[in-house]
Enzyme design. Sequence first.
Site, PDB file in Angstrom:
ATOM      1  N   GLY A  58      -0.853   4.295  -5.141  1.00 40.21           N
ATOM      2  CA  GLY A  58      -0.537   3.057  -5.850  1.00 40.21           C
ATOM      3  C   GLY A  58       0.726   3.102  -6.679  1.00 40.21           C
TER       4      GLY A  58
ATOM      5  N   ILE B 223      -4.231   4.216  -0.262  1.00 44.04           N
ATOM      6  CA  ILE B 223      -5.025   4.601   0.905  1.00 44.04           C
ATOM      7  C   ILE B 223      -6.061   5.659   0.537  1.00 44.04           C
ATOM      8  CG2 ILE B 223      -3.403   6.384   1.706  1.00 44.04           C
ATOM      9  CD1 ILE B 223      -5.305   3.959   4.009  1.00 44.04           C
TER      10      ILE B 223
ATOM     11  N   LEU C 130       0.827  -1.207   0.000  1.00 39.28           N
ATOM     12  CA  LEU C 130       0.000   0.000   0.000  1.00 39.28           C
ATOM     13  C   LEU C 130       0.863   1.259   0.000  1.00 39.28           C
ATOM     14  CD1 LEU C 130      -2.947   1.240   0.656  1.00 39.28           C
ATOM     15  CD2 LEU C 130      -2.141   1.238   3.022  1.00 39.28           C
ATOM     16  N   CYS C 131       0.369   2.301  -0.670  1.00 39.06           N
ATOM     17  CA  CYS C 131       0.939   3.643  -0.546  1.00 39.06           C
ATOM     18  C   CYS C 131      -0.214   4.635  -0.656  1.00 39.06           C
ATOM     19  CB  CYS C 131       2.033   3.896  -1.584  1.00 39.06           C
ATOM     20  SG  CYS C 131       1.434   4.043  -3.277  1.00 39.06           S
ATOM     21  N   HIS C 132       0.065   5.865  -1.035  1.00 41.19           N
ATOM     22  CA  HIS C 132      -0.986   6.876  -1.112  1.00 41.19           C
ATOM     23  C   HIS C 132      -1.919   6.660  -2.298  1.00 41.19           C
ATOM     24  CE1 HIS C 132      -2.167  11.402  -1.327  1.00 41.19           C
ATOM     25  NE2 HIS C 132      -3.040  10.725  -0.619  1.00 41.19           N
TER      26      HIS C 132
END
Length: 169
Positions: A130, A155, A126-128
């Site tokens: 993708g 996220i 996961l990141c902000h």
Amino acid sequence: METFKESHWLKGGKRLKPLVSSFIPALLAKPAVGTETGLSDFPLSSGKLALLLSDRFMNFTEITVTELATKLADDRQQCQFVDVREPQELAVVALPRFINLPLSEHGDWSPDIYTRLDKDTETVVLCHHGMRSAQMCQWLIERGFSQVSNIIGGIDAYSTLVDSSLPRY
């Protein structure tokens, strides 16, 4: 404000793979499959570049935030969750069960990646939005991890589509 929909990551029923700009120099430096020269000799449209990236770098699967929510809800599921965002981003919003391996601290955690993560266990990243997680997914695949998934939309999509009580930034 425009309504955010999961369909932003879907086209014709197929999931689009994000274009990861930091892979471009690596792509151009590597010889093309079946050729003697690098790709830098070819004029590339963004569509051709995305296709090449897809074929040469995107060897991981992608899941939607709805699929992530299902995985998180099932405590019995053998899965390891990795968040590659920075600590200040985690201070805004974080999901349970994720370990934090910020990309900016790659030099600190990468030497012991095999003690932190099991390469044979499903790994969800996961990141902000993708993009950074796609970088991490590719890095894990290159190190022998066999079941790696990128979360489409990160996220931000999760806080919009799954749990609107989570803050967005």
